[in-house]
Design an enzyme around this catalytic site. Structure first.
Site, PDB file in Angstrom:
ATOM      1  CB  ILE A 100      -0.773   0.021   1.374  1.00 37.28           C
ATOM      2  CG1 ILE A 100      -1.624  -1.372   1.377  1.00 37.28           C
ATOM      3  CG2 ILE A 100      -1.951   1.254   1.100  1.00 37.28           C
ATOM      4  CD1 ILE A 100      -2.752  -1.735   0.502  1.00 37.28           C
ATOM      5  N   GLY A 101       1.073   1.939  -1.275  1.00 39.16           N
ATOM      6  CA  GLY A 101       2.075   2.844  -1.167  1.00 39.16           C
ATOM      7  C   GLY A 101       1.244   4.395  -1.941  1.00 39.16           C
ATOM      8  CD  GLU A 139       5.094   1.705  -7.689  1.00 36.17           C
ATOM      9  OE1 GLU A 139       5.590   1.384  -6.596  1.00 36.17           O
ATOM     10  OE2 GLU A 139       5.425   1.026  -8.581  1.00 36.17           O
ATOM     11  CG  MET A 140      10.379   5.336  -7.251  1.00 39.62           C
ATOM     12  SD  MET A 140      11.410   6.537  -6.227  1.00 39.62           S
ATOM     13  CE  MET A 140      13.090   5.642  -6.697  1.00 39.62           C
ATOM     14  CD  GLU A 141       8.551   2.163  -3.496  1.00 38.77           C
ATOM     15  OE1 GLU A 141       9.317   2.685  -3.555  1.00 38.77           O
ATOM     16  OE2 GLU A 141       7.298   2.370  -3.843  1.00 38.77           O
ATOM     17  CB  SER A 184       0.751  11.364  -3.371  1.00 39.72           C
ATOM     18  OG  SER A 184       1.977  11.223  -4.209  1.00 39.72           O
ATOM     19  CG  ASP A 185       2.380  13.684  -6.766  1.00 38.29           C
ATOM     20  OD1 ASP A 185       2.999  13.440  -7.880  1.00 38.29           O
ATOM     21  OD2 ASP A 185       3.207  13.044  -5.814  1.00 38.29           O
TER      22      ASP A 185
END
Length: 261
Positions: free
Chosen positions: A103-104, A193-195, A217-218
């Site tokens: 969850i990111g 994202e990065m993961e 988030s943006d």
């Protein structure tokens, strides 16, 4: 002496995890590891921790907590970037975890997204090194469909609106180009994202289930001319909408734990 093949890996995660737990005073044969673990980005982790809903149990992949109401589910602070979360996933799987749910946070790529929106991913467009090193040098690293379907059903049951599709994972968070953004938008990537690709690579390699949910988030502007202006990003950090989405997802996690679903 056994001759080593040049392609043999040097480390067996299961042996290393067993040794690390033993050095910390735990016998893997005598402890209970939860089947499902939520890997949470920083502020999501902090929010859940503040609810006092779980207890720290084991130094497995970091500080692994187990929920008070369901010992089959745990949570941990997710490592940042593909190599780090891949190593964390290796440790958790070696310890006996069967389902990993990240969850990111992610940056929205499509113009109809806004801060606070929820994305459930079917897989990541791969812009990382981890996947290649594990032999998964593919354009897309998929999440586990069965687990993703379950999560989608649970979000729907909780009346949480979400978008579902693929996203983009990159190792270089500050080196996204306008050309890449246009390319991944056209491919239908919902966010970046990065993961994700790192996590899904290990899950596929180790035959473990893994999926991910992202809170937007943006969102970047959909016009190139806005890229050079200060308003090219619609930032949600510190805003009430994003905070409300964080609380909504934490409530949802706790509901799934209580229901045992």
């Amino acid at each position: 002496m056994k001759l080593m093949n040049k392609n043999d890996v040097l480390t067996d995660p299961a042996q290393l995890v067993r040794l690390e737990l033993k050095n910390a005073g735990y016998d893997m044969n005598c402890i209970h590891i939860p089947k499902r673990v939520f890997l949470l980005a920083d502020s999501l982790y902090d929010t859940l921790l503040s609810r006092n809903c779980g207890e720290y149990q084991y130094p497995l992949g970091g500080k692994l907590y187990v929920f008070n109401e369901n010992e089959e589910v745990g949570f941990i602070k997710g490592n940042m970037c593909s190599p780090a979360i891949a190593t964390q996933a290796e440790d958790l799987i070696a310890g006996g975890v069967e389902e990993l749910i990240h969850i990111g946070f992610a940056g929205g790529l499509q113009p109809d997204l806004k801060p606070g929106d929820i994305v459930l991913t079917d897989g990541a467009y791969n812009d990382t090194a981890v996947a290649r090193l594990y032999g998964f040098d593919y354009d897309i690293i998929e999440s586990t469909k069965s687990l993703t379907d379950v999560l989608g059903g649970l979000l729907t049951k909780s009346v949480i609106s979400f978008k579902r599709g693929k996203h983009w994972t990159t190792d270089a968070g500050y080196h996204e180009t306008w050309g890449q953004i246009i390319d991944y938008r056209e491919k239908g990537a919902l966010c970046v994202e990065m993961e994700g690709a790192g996590l899904f690579t290990i899950a596929n390699y180790r035959r473990c289930a893994a999926s991910a949910i992202y809170v937007v988030s943006d969102v970047i502007s959909d016009r190139m001319e806005d890229m050079i202006k200060e308003n090219s990003w619609d930032l949600g950090w510190g805003g009430r909408v994003l905070d409300a989405s964080i609380d909504r997802i934490i409530d949802w996690i706790l509901w799934t734990v209580q229901e045992g679903v």
